[in-house]
Design a protein around this motif. Structure first.
Motif, PDB file in Angstrom:
ATOM      1  N   ASN A 111      30.451  84.227  50.803  1.00  0.00           N
ATOM      2  CA  ASN A 111      29.860  85.539  51.074  1.00  0.00           C
ATOM      3  C   ASN A 111      30.706  86.661  50.486  1.00  0.00           C
ATOM      4  O   ASN A 111      30.177  87.618  49.929  1.00  0.00           O
ATOM      5  CB  ASN A 111      29.665  85.747  52.578  1.00  0.00           C
ATOM      6  N   ILE A 112      32.014  86.556  50.639  1.00  0.00           N
ATOM      7  CA  ILE A 112      32.910  87.556  50.054  1.00  0.00           C
ATOM      8  C   ILE A 112      32.706  87.588  48.544  1.00  0.00           C
ATOM      9  O   ILE A 112      32.525  88.648  47.945  1.00  0.00           O
ATOM     10  CB  ILE A 112      34.386  87.238  50.390  1.00  0.00           C
ATOM     11  N   SER A 113      32.714  86.431  47.930  1.00  0.00           N
ATOM     12  CA  SER A 113      32.577  86.325  46.481  1.00  0.00           C
ATOM     13  C   SER A 113      31.267  86.932  45.989  1.00  0.00           C
ATOM     14  O   SER A 113      31.233  87.636  44.973  1.00  0.00           O
ATOM     15  CB  SER A 113      32.671  84.856  46.070  1.00  0.00           C
ATOM     16  N   ALA A 114      30.204  86.701  46.715  1.00  0.00           N
ATOM     17  CA  ALA A 114      28.882  87.201  46.312  1.00  0.00           C
ATOM     18  C   ALA A 114      28.798  88.718  46.365  1.00  0.00           C
ATOM     19  O   ALA A 114      27.960  89.318  45.680  1.00  0.00           O
ATOM     20  CB  ALA A 114      27.810  86.587  47.210  1.00  0.00           C
ATOM     21  N   LYS A 115      29.669  89.342  47.135  1.00  0.00           N
ATOM     22  CA  LYS A 115      29.607  90.792  47.316  1.00  0.00           C
ATOM     23  C   LYS A 115      30.663  91.543  46.514  1.00  0.00           C
ATOM     24  O   LYS A 115      30.806  92.753  46.657  1.00  0.00           O
ATOM     25  CB  LYS A 115      29.754  91.126  48.802  1.00  0.00           C
ATOM     26  N   MET A 116      31.406  90.830  45.684  1.00  0.00           N
ATOM     27  CA  MET A 116      32.474  91.461  44.904  1.00  0.00           C
ATOM     28  C   MET A 116      32.195  91.358  43.408  1.00  0.00           C
ATOM     29  O   MET A 116      31.519  90.441  42.954  1.00  0.00           O
ATOM     30  CB  MET A 116      33.819  90.801  45.195  1.00  0.00           C
ATOM     31  N   ARG A 117      32.778  92.296  42.679  1.00  0.00           N
ATOM     32  CA  ARG A 117      32.699  92.242  41.220  1.00  0.00           C
ATOM     33  C   ARG A 117      33.430  90.993  40.729  1.00  0.00           C
ATOM     34  O   ARG A 117      34.429  90.571  41.305  1.00  0.00           O
ATOM     35  CB  ARG A 117      33.340  93.499  40.613  1.00  0.00           C
ATOM     36  N   VAL A 118      32.942  90.461  39.649  1.00  0.00           N
ATOM     37  CA  VAL A 118      33.502  89.233  39.083  1.00  0.00           C
ATOM     38  C   VAL A 118      35.005  89.384  38.842  1.00  0.00           C
ATOM     39  O   VAL A 118      35.782  88.467  39.126  1.00  0.00           O
ATOM     40  CB  VAL A 118      32.762  88.841  37.780  1.00  0.00           C
TER      41      VAL A 118
END
Length: 120
Positions: free
Chosen positions: A47-54
């Motif tokens: 979830n964190i990864s999906a909401k952050m810039r690459v």
């Protein structure tokens, strides 16, 4: 699902590990009020990864992973709060969501070190 467990004779559960499915924790508390609840850290990291810039993902996830490598809960809380400080400005919604579930992120620290890795 929980009613099925009860109907088949499961009287008590020590720990439930779940993703962020809405209402799951409340349902568990109703069916098994003595059970502990741990939020699945793999799902939290997704979830964190999906909401952050690459460009920010790897650094943020590396920091977040440090939460489950600490020797005790107090140190893990400190690392988690440092994560909040480092990322709140850029990702206030991510940090807000984590703060809301914080107690469920660190339940595994209530168990012996030898089994913590299997809980997270």
């Amino acid at each position: 699902m929980l009613k099925g467990f009860k109907s088949r004779g499961l009287e008590q559960v020590e720990l439930f590990l779940s993703d962020g499915v809405v209402g799951m924790k409340e349902a568990i508390c109703q069916s098994y009020p003595k059970a502990h609840f741990q939020r699945c850290l793999v799902h939290v990291m997704r979830n964190i990864s999906a909401k952050m810039r690459v460009d920010d993902r790897q650094k943020a996830l590396d920091e977040f992973k440090q939460i489950h490598t600490q020797s005790n809960k107090e140190m893990a809380v400190q690392v988690l709060h440092e994560f909040y400080q480092n990322w709140e400005k850029a990702y206030k919604n991510v940090v807000r969501d984590l703060r809301q579930v914080e107690p469920d992120l660190l339940t595994f620290y209530n168990y012996p070190p030898a089994i913590r890795a299997s809980i997270t």
